[in-house]
Scaffold this active site. Sequence first.
Site, PDB file in Angstrom:
ATOM      1  N   GLY B  69      -1.298   6.702   7.260  1.00  0.00           N
ATOM      2  CA  GLY B  69      -2.440   6.530   6.671  1.00  0.00           C
ATOM      3  C   GLY B  69      -2.885   5.015   6.811  1.00  0.00           C
ATOM      4  O   GLY B  69      -4.059   4.818   6.982  1.00  0.00           O
ATOM      5  N   THR B  70      -2.044   4.170   6.654  1.00  0.00           N
ATOM      6  CA  THR B  70      -2.285   2.668   7.078  1.00  0.00           C
ATOM      7  C   THR B  70      -2.930   2.530   8.366  1.00  0.00           C
ATOM      8  O   THR B  70      -4.052   1.890   8.680  1.00  0.00           O
ATOM      9  CB  THR B  70      -1.038   1.578   6.771  1.00  0.00           C
ATOM     10  OG1 THR B  70      -0.864   1.607   5.414  1.00  0.00           O
ATOM     11  CG2 THR B  70      -1.347   0.363   7.286  1.00  0.00           C
ATOM     12  N   ASN B 141      -5.427   6.427  -5.345  1.00  0.00           N
ATOM     13  CA  ASN B 141      -3.614   6.714  -5.451  1.00  0.00           C
ATOM     14  C   ASN B 141      -3.227   6.394  -6.923  1.00  0.00           C
ATOM     15  O   ASN B 141      -2.335   7.121  -7.337  1.00  0.00           O
ATOM     16  CB  ASN B 141      -3.220   5.752  -4.627  1.00  0.00           C
ATOM     17  CG  ASN B 141      -3.665   4.320  -4.566  1.00  0.00           C
ATOM     18  OD1 ASN B 141      -4.667   3.827  -4.752  1.00  0.00           O
ATOM     19  ND2 ASN B 141      -2.601   3.497  -4.227  1.00  0.00           N
ATOM     20  N   GLN B 174      -4.999  10.196  -0.319  1.00  0.00           N
ATOM     21  CA  GLN B 174      -4.420  11.084  -1.582  1.00  0.00           C
ATOM     22  C   GLN B 174      -5.338  12.052  -1.803  1.00  0.00           C
ATOM     23  O   GLN B 174      -4.925  12.974  -2.964  1.00  0.00           O
ATOM     24  CB  GLN B 174      -4.967  10.029  -2.778  1.00  0.00           C
ATOM     25  CG  GLN B 174      -3.977   8.740  -2.733  1.00  0.00           C
ATOM     26  CD  GLN B 174      -2.317   9.311  -3.115  1.00  0.00           C
ATOM     27  OE1 GLN B 174      -2.036  10.221  -3.693  1.00  0.00           O
ATOM     28  NE2 GLN B 174      -1.602   8.109  -2.549  1.00  0.00           N
ATOM     29  N   SER B 194      -2.879  11.188   5.880  1.00  0.00           N
ATOM     30  CA  SER B 194      -1.525  11.075   5.973  1.00  0.00           C
ATOM     31  C   SER B 194      -0.561  12.352   5.918  1.00  0.00           C
ATOM     32  O   SER B 194      -0.723  12.797   4.790  1.00  0.00           O
ATOM     33  CB  SER B 194      -1.058   9.945   5.099  1.00  0.00           C
ATOM     34  OG  SER B 194       0.434   9.757   4.989  1.00  0.00           O
ATOM     35  N   ALA B 195       0.535  12.257   6.529  1.00  0.00           N
ATOM     36  CA  ALA B 195       1.184  13.670   6.843  1.00  0.00           C
ATOM     37  C   ALA B 195       2.457  13.419   5.383  1.00  0.00           C
ATOM     38  O   ALA B 195       2.517  14.368   4.514  1.00  0.00           O
ATOM     39  CB  ALA B 195       2.137  13.857   7.801  1.00  0.00           C
ATOM     40  N   HIS B 196       2.877  12.235   5.127  1.00  0.00           N
ATOM     41  CA  HIS B 196       3.978  12.390   4.054  1.00  0.00           C
ATOM     42  C   HIS B 196       3.281  12.351   2.518  1.00  0.00           C
ATOM     43  O   HIS B 196       4.428  12.477   1.664  1.00  0.00           O
ATOM     44  CB  HIS B 196       4.841  11.044   4.360  1.00  0.00           C
ATOM     45  CG  HIS B 196       4.364   9.699   3.487  1.00  0.00           C
ATOM     46  ND1 HIS B 196       4.608   9.334   2.324  1.00  0.00           N
ATOM     47  CD2 HIS B 196       3.453   8.952   4.075  1.00  0.00           C
ATOM     48  CE1 HIS B 196       3.880   8.178   2.187  1.00  0.00           C
ATOM     49  NE2 HIS B 196       3.230   7.745   3.178  1.00  0.00           N
ATOM     50  N   THR B 232       3.303   6.794  23.318  1.00  0.00           N
ATOM     51  CA  THR B 232       3.654   8.023  23.471  1.00  0.00           C
ATOM     52  C   THR B 232       3.421   8.859  22.187  1.00  0.00           C
ATOM     53  O   THR B 232       3.894   8.607  21.164  1.00  0.00           O
ATOM     54  CB  THR B 232       5.178   8.029  23.995  1.00  0.00           C
ATOM     55  OG1 THR B 232       5.307   7.423  25.319  1.00  0.00           O
ATOM     56  CG2 THR B 232       5.750   9.623  24.210  1.00  0.00           C
ATOM     57  N   CYS B 316       3.382   0.437  -2.648  1.00  0.00           N
ATOM     58  CA  CYS B 316       3.314  -0.605  -1.502  1.00  0.00           C
ATOM     59  C   CYS B 316       3.060  -2.064  -2.208  1.00  0.00           C
ATOM     60  O   CYS B 316       2.915  -2.845  -1.565  1.00  0.00           O
ATOM     61  CB  CYS B 316       2.409  -0.280  -0.472  1.00  0.00           C
ATOM     62  SG  CYS B 316       0.797   0.253  -1.032  1.00  0.00           S
TER      63      CYS B 316
END
Lengths: 380, 380
Positions: B69-70, B141, B174, B194-196, B232, B316
Amino acid sequence: MLFFDHNATTPVAPQVAAAMDAAVREVFGNASSTHRTGQIAREHLENARATVAKFMNASPNEIVFTSGGTESNNLAILGLIRSRKGRVVSRKGRVVTTAIEHPSVLECCRQVGAYMVAPAERIWEFVTDDTVLVSVMHANNETGSIQDIAELARRIRERRAAGQEIYLHSDGVQALGKITVDVKALGVDLYSVSAHKVFGPKGMGALYVRRDVPLAGVQFGGRHERGRRAGTENVPGTIGFARAVEVARENELHAGELRDYFEAEILRLVPDVEVNGASLPRLPNTSNLLFRGIAAEALVIALDMRGMAVSTGAACSSGSVEPSHVLLAMGRSREEAKSSVRFSFGRYNTRGDVEQLVEAVVSCAGRLRRGRSREAQLVS
Amino acid sequence: MLFFDHNATTPVAPQVAAAMDAAVREVFGNASSTHRTGQIAREHLENARATVAKFMNASPNEIVFTSGGTESNNLAILGLIRSRKGRVVSRKGRVVTTAIEHPSVLECCRQVGAYMVAPAERIWEFVTDDTVLVSVMHANNETGSIQDIAELARRIRERRAAGQEIYLHSDGVQALGKITVDVKALGVDLYSVSAHKVFGPKGMGALYVRRDVPLAGVQFGGRHERGRRAGTENVPGTIGFARAVEVARENELHAGELRDYFEAEILRLVPDVEVNGASLPRLPNTSNLLFRGIAAEALVIALDMRGMAVSTGAACSSGSVEPSHVLLAMGRSREEAKSSVRFSFGRYNTRGDVEQLVEAVVSCAGRLRRGRSREAQLVS
């Protein structure tokens, strides 16, 4: 499929896959969270950092985890130059790099604006009192040629001792796991590495930043990685990277024996073949061969159809119609560059695999040359 | 450990872990390699891209994969502004953002140099003829508050129709997986995910870039991701992300029921508690509660000692002594902000878990308050 393209990427070691799977399932915390779930993730992260640091003879707090080799190179070059913003620096020759670098180094230098591309063997002649950063690849991805980083670092330290603010970055993505990497013995200030080139996960890299080297961030946000790289830490990725370097130690010798056997056989059995970069120190696993009169692309395809993966050069410029900038810089003609194929060996290749490869190369090269001479006859 | 901090990160779904483990072991190719091993990786990458795109109602070629996300926020803001380099733009008010954004948005705006931070509910008043980019978080968030992105997009389209070159970015990190995200219905130009945060892997994110939106890269090197993101490709990561969005659909309802139950119970059982952001539309899984007279940090630690993970706010900025900038922007005092705790629920939480949490919060809040009044008695 037999895989002989280890400089493009590597299969993930089974030990790495197992460690990552366990981490993905169990260590899911955000390493910046203060609660226990977060602190467990933090502990794993710092253990991984210590392992990767030790493998390169660095201190843990000199290691910044990144999303890969490209980001490491970006952080090193742009981060160092941006850290000097506001200071009076002559723009001329601010960064000196070589003609054989990876695109991520060359493109970052281009972003900086004022840079010079020197022949790798004569880079020292291009360093002036205005130079702030020298960026030289430790080992080249296409030919495997190794630069004398320690000697360059010695000269840069001399300039620094004389009062010049000047730093040395080296792209070590291809060197790590193939030759000994000791950042203190090399004497570098910044050193880039990547996990997926050492049988580790993709999306994971690191930058060694010697203590006292100024570095601005290039990805902005939270104060992760001691303020040097924003973004939630990819803890399972770092665990995979650490496991990869732990199992990396035996790779060098094995791949070197296979490469030497392969090269000797091809030179013995196929006429008009030359080794690119043969006169230079080379990575033990890499063989870049010039097959005169053969289109490299055709040989790669022919081998692929037989289930063998090799490449014409860097994966990140594949599909490009341009000949390799590395081979041109090493003095090859466009035609020679377009007749050159890279074979790069790795841990899980066996002697039997390489025997099959030799047989296939001999047969395909012969057929491609006969096809070409038939064409020539038809035309004449 | 019971985990109620899903806005910080999420456990990886078992289906995601399985898909990633298979990918790590089998799909190791470099997606840019021309041989079959590379092409298989490429196929998986493009399938993952199609899945993630579809989940957001985007086209696959509008999705750029990033390391999280960042990075997505960095690419959106810096990439858009840098794409305009060389054009004549007034520097005043070039970027307009809100006071409740994530640090990665605020820091990028700071890098741009000319930006304005507006109250979220009045952002439109700060947009001028000079504005090139508006960046507004879809869901916050810390409090879960949801902004009316569609309405903002409508106004921006009006300005665009009138000839102004102006774009809308939204940080959807979020929102994804918690409320419906349809980038076409929202009408955004750029959207970060973001995936996590959706039970997927760390180190993986994406940026939606509407067709025709100009974007320069911010990470330089090879021409991956159609020239928009060098490095990559992390194919196993993209496979994990795709699997995560495939299993994300049921999350919303479940977490919402638990949150509502939790909030009702706490308000019933603990005196002097207020819901931060209660008057605004909110994410169904998020409850940010102000416990008057209690230090949030102490409550987080007390719950952690009982094996329950909650947080004072964004991971964070954890460890920071400063109160939440989001709560201050929403009108809370420093003291109120420092008495606020975030509970964020997720797929694997059960009613039983939340009952335990309620009991623990009631007991810890009571004890902390009694401790405080005892202290006050001792002092007086």
